[in-house]
Design an enzyme around this catalytic site. Structure first.
Site, short mmCIF file in Angstrom:
data_model
loop_
_atom_site.label_atom_id
_atom_site.label_comp_id
_atom_site.label_asym_id
_atom_site.label_seq_id
_atom_site.Cartn_x
_atom_site.Cartn_y
_atom_site.Cartn_z
N LYS A 45 0.86 -1.19 0.00
CA LYS A 45 0.00 0.00 0.00
C LYS A 45 0.90 1.24 0.00
CE LYS A 45 -4.44 0.67 2.31
NZ LYS A 45 -5.11 0.59 3.62
O1 G3P Z 1 -7.90 1.37 5.46
C1 G3P Z 1 -8.17 2.67 5.14
C2 G3P Z 1 -9.55 3.18 5.45
O2 G3P Z 1 -10.51 2.22 5.24
C3 G3P Z 1 -9.66 3.91 6.75
O3 G3P Z 1 -10.97 4.13 7.17
O4 G3P Z 1 -12.61 4.80 8.89
O5 G3P Z 1 -10.18 5.33 9.25
O6 G3P Z 1 -11.50 6.55 7.54
P1 G3P Z 1 -11.33 5.26 8.27
#
Ligand code: G3P
Length: 215
Positions: free
Chosen positions: A83
């Site tokens: 990533k």
């Molecule tokens: O993995 C990246 C993403 O899904 C993060 O989500 O909820 O931290 O904005 P969030």
């Protein structure tokens, strides 16, 4: 549509895998920081549970550092996807990884132009963060619509991995738009199957069946 779980928690990954609908796992530095143990050990455990793409994020912000970290994690297992953040060195590293046959998930994507660059650099996945756009009063799903349309226009092979998914309607709308993958926390996966009318209907069936059993 493929379902990935967005966590590094082994118990949650096992629970989701046992449902039989899990296609992959995404992690990020914040998710890894919530768990105990070494980064590499956590990744290896995840690879033993799920036979699908497992995203592991680099933390270097320079091209050479990204290559060093990415090549090291890619060696851990054939299913590891590196990533890379959507910054200039991340794009350069994505192109190099593509040439080396290492799959990349381009992360922290918040615009259609970033998604075009990710595809041109050869990213296998692009991760638009829709919840974080919604958080700042911007329609995250509109970005998914744009990316799906653009990738379709030019036959880009990059898969649209909808990230920062917060609730079931994000999944429904992403599916309606034809996004390839949704990655979500375990709590959202559970909500996808729950419906109060199912529970009420099941209770009534079972209560009525008690009357039949007594005959
Ligand atoms: O993995 C990246 C993403 O899904 C993060 O989500 O909820 O931290 O904005 P969030």
């Amino acid at each position: 549509m493929k379902f990935f779980i967005d966590t590094a928690n082994i118990d949650e990954i096992k629970k989701a895998a046992s449902l039989g609908v899990l296609d992959g796992v995404t992690t990020n530095p914040s998710l890894i920081a919530r768990e105990k143990g070494k980064f590499e050990d956590i990744l290896k455990q995840i690879c033993d549970i799920v036979d699908g793409p497992i995203s592991a994020e680099v933390t270097a912000t320079d091209y050479e550092g990204m290559l060093r970290e990415g090549r090291a994690v890619a060696k851990l297992h054939k299913n590891i996807v590196v990533k890379c953040p959507c910054i200039l060195p991340g794009l350069q590293a994505t192109k190099t990884f593509f040439e080396e046959g290492i799959p990349v998930n381009m992360t922290l994507v918040f615009s259609a132009t970033q998604a075009i660059f990710a595809a041109k650099a050869g990213a296998r996945f692009v991760s638009p963060f829709i919840g974080r756009l919604d958080d700042i009063s911007t329609d995250g799903m509109e970005l998914i619509e744009q990316i799906v349309q653009i990738y379709d226009n030019y036959d880009f092979a990059t898969e649209v991995l909808v990230a920062s998914v917060r609730h079931p309607m994000h999944v429904v709308e992403a599916a309606m738009l034809g996004a390839d993958i949704c990655t979500m926390p375990y709590s959202v996966i559970e909500k996808l199957i729950q419906h109060p009318l199912t529970d009420i209907g099941l209770k009534k069936f079972l209560d009525d069946w008690e009357k039949v059993k007594g005959r």
